[in-house]
Enzyme design. Structure first.
Site, PDB file in Angstrom:
ATOM      1  N   GLY A 230       0.808  -1.213   0.000  1.00 43.70           N
ATOM      2  CA  GLY A 230       0.000   0.000   0.000  1.00 43.70           C
ATOM      3  C   GLY A 230       0.842   1.264   0.000  1.00 43.70           C
ATOM      4  O   GLY A 230       0.331   2.355   0.246  1.00 43.70           O
TER       5      GLY A 230
ATOM      6  N   GLY B 106       0.330   5.456   2.545  1.00 47.88           N
ATOM      7  CA  GLY B 106       1.615   4.888   2.164  1.00 47.88           C
ATOM      8  C   GLY B 106       2.622   5.926   1.712  1.00 47.88           C
ATOM      9  O   GLY B 106       3.813   5.844   2.053  1.00 47.88           O
TER      10      GLY B 106
ATOM     11  N   TYR C 199     -15.565  -5.475   6.865  1.00 45.33           N
ATOM     12  CA  TYR C 199     -14.227  -4.895   6.732  1.00 45.33           C
ATOM     13  C   TYR C 199     -13.507  -4.889   8.079  1.00 45.33           C
ATOM     14  O   TYR C 199     -12.340  -5.308   8.178  1.00 45.33           O
ATOM     15  CB  TYR C 199     -14.342  -3.470   6.178  1.00 45.33           C
ATOM     16  CG  TYR C 199     -13.068  -2.660   6.286  1.00 45.33           C
ATOM     17  CD1 TYR C 199     -11.956  -2.993   5.518  1.00 45.33           C
ATOM     18  CD2 TYR C 199     -12.995  -1.563   7.144  1.00 45.33           C
ATOM     19  CE1 TYR C 199     -10.788  -2.243   5.610  1.00 45.33           C
ATOM     20  CE2 TYR C 199     -11.831  -0.818   7.240  1.00 45.33           C
ATOM     21  CZ  TYR C 199     -10.733  -1.165   6.478  1.00 45.33           C
ATOM     22  OH  TYR C 199      -9.573  -0.423   6.574  1.00 45.33           O
TER      23      TYR C 199
ATOM     24  N   ASN D  73      -9.872   7.416  11.899  1.00 47.14           N
ATOM     25  CA  ASN D  73     -10.108   7.927  10.546  1.00 47.14           C
ATOM     26  C   ASN D  73      -9.032   8.940  10.149  1.00 47.14           C
ATOM     27  O   ASN D  73      -8.800   9.911  10.871  1.00 47.14           O
ATOM     28  CB  ASN D  73     -11.479   8.604  10.472  1.00 47.14           C
ATOM     29  CG  ASN D  73     -12.615   7.667  10.868  1.00 47.14           C
ATOM     30  OD1 ASN D  73     -12.661   7.180  11.985  1.00 47.14           O
ATOM     31  ND2 ASN D  73     -13.521   7.421   9.947  1.00 47.14           N
ATOM     32  N   LEU D  74      -8.414   8.728   8.990  1.00 47.56           N
ATOM     33  CA  LEU D  74      -7.348   9.597   8.516  1.00 47.56           C
ATOM     34  C   LEU D  74      -7.872  10.632   7.530  1.00 47.56           C
ATOM     35  O   LEU D  74      -8.891  10.425   6.873  1.00 47.56           O
ATOM     36  CB  LEU D  74      -6.257   8.769   7.832  1.00 47.56           C
ATOM     37  CG  LEU D  74      -5.615   7.660   8.658  1.00 47.56           C
ATOM     38  CD1 LEU D  74      -4.553   6.946   7.826  1.00 47.56           C
ATOM     39  CD2 LEU D  74      -5.007   8.200   9.943  1.00 47.56           C
TER      40      LEU D  74
END
Length: 317
Positions: A14, A20, A140, A169-170
């Protein structure tokens, strides 16, 4: 710079993605020069043959597993089987191949979606197994949670050096702004800028605005991952977050201010809210490897809006 990374061969799955890219920058800033980033066109990480070939090609000392099939509530509801299968298969096979190859450390990224729907605030790592995740993204969340089970089982039986991190959460520059697959902050930013430019009187957002969320600036998360890879080698999962909770309604108002949208925000309560509240207890990360978030939400949102304003034409406006 950190001497820890100077002679390490690092594989970042990723690594071409949103998070990433920032992890690669942080690794290079600390002195890593031998970094292998597998591309999906070359290595299908749901296939054991591709994973065996990846390890043979990369010869990694450390694997940082960021690759995931992700999306917002709508994408999770439309693809529960895909999100479960592909995330589970990637994690399980990457960890097993790492065990048989004999690497120095495996760093697995879990998800806030792994927590039970009604976890007490703030979420403590000890609460992970005290209920079922929120239904819209449970497949998920559970697929990613299986990596924790596997890592703990492998540490117990094989003394396998794997750690498990739980980022909230990003958001940030270079996020996914596709309205069909993006998470809430980039979706709100894009919708409001489109409405502002078109002179639209309102924007419609999902839910009723009452759920709360916590957000972590992507650069902060990248630093936390690299810190943990360097300094943490424990069996327990560790939260990565900012420790700040905000309602969807307040978030929308903040984004409206910074995007210059003056219209009405309409809440579509026929759409799902998702988990009622989310906020992490982030004390373990500071205690165990000295990390804490440095960018507050106000500054992070302004930087994310500014990045999209500068780059939106490249992505269709």
């Amino acid at each position: 710079m950190s001497s820890f990374w100077t002679d390490k061969r690092v594989c970042v799955t990723g690594g071409a993605g949103f998070l990433g890219g920032f992890v690669l920058s942080e690794l290079r800033r600390r002195g890593a020069t031998n970094i292998f980033v597998p591309r999906s066109a070359d290595y299908d990480l749901t296939q054991s043959e591709a994973i065996s070939r990846l390890y043979a090609d990369a010869c990694p000392d450390i694997v940082i597993h960021l690759a995931a099939v992700v999306g917002g509530i709508g994408a999770n509801m439309d693809n529960p089987g895909k999100f479960f299968y592909e995330n589970a298969m990637m994690g399980i096979q990457l960890i097993e191949a790492a065990r048989t190859t004999g690497i120095e450390k495996f760093v697995a990224l879990g998800t806030i979606c792994a927590y039970p729907k009604y976890t007490p605030i703030p979420f403590q790592e000890s609460e992970l197994w005290n209920g079922y995740p929120e239904e819209t993204n449970a497949p998920y969340g559970l697929a990613k949670k299986m990596m924790l089970v596997q890592l703990q089982a492998y540490r117990q039986q094989y003394d396998f050096p794997g750690i498990y991190l739980l980022p909230v959460n990003l958001y940030g520059p270079r996020d996914n702004f596709d309205l069909h697959t993006s998470h809430v902050i980039p979706a709100m930013i894009r919708k409001m800028i489109i409405a502002r430019e078109n002179g639209a009187p309102n924007v419609t957002l999902w839910g009723d605005g009452s759920p709360t969320r916590e957000f972590l600036y992507v650069k902060d998360c990248a630093c936390g991952i690299v810190d943990a890879a360097e300094k943490y080698d424990g069996v327990d999962p560790v939260n990565l977050g900012s420790g700040m909770e905000i309602s969807m309604r307040a978030l929308a108002e903040m984004i409206a201010e910074y995007t210059g949208f003056k219209g009405e925000i309409v809440w579509d309560s026929d759409k799902p809210n998702g988990q009622p509240r989310r906020m992490l207890d982030v004390s373990k990360a500071k205690q165990l490897f000295g990390w804490e978030a440095g960018v507050d939400l106000d500054l992070g949102i302004r930087e994310t809006v500014a990045w999209w304003e500068e780059n939106k034409q490249e992505f269709g406006g």
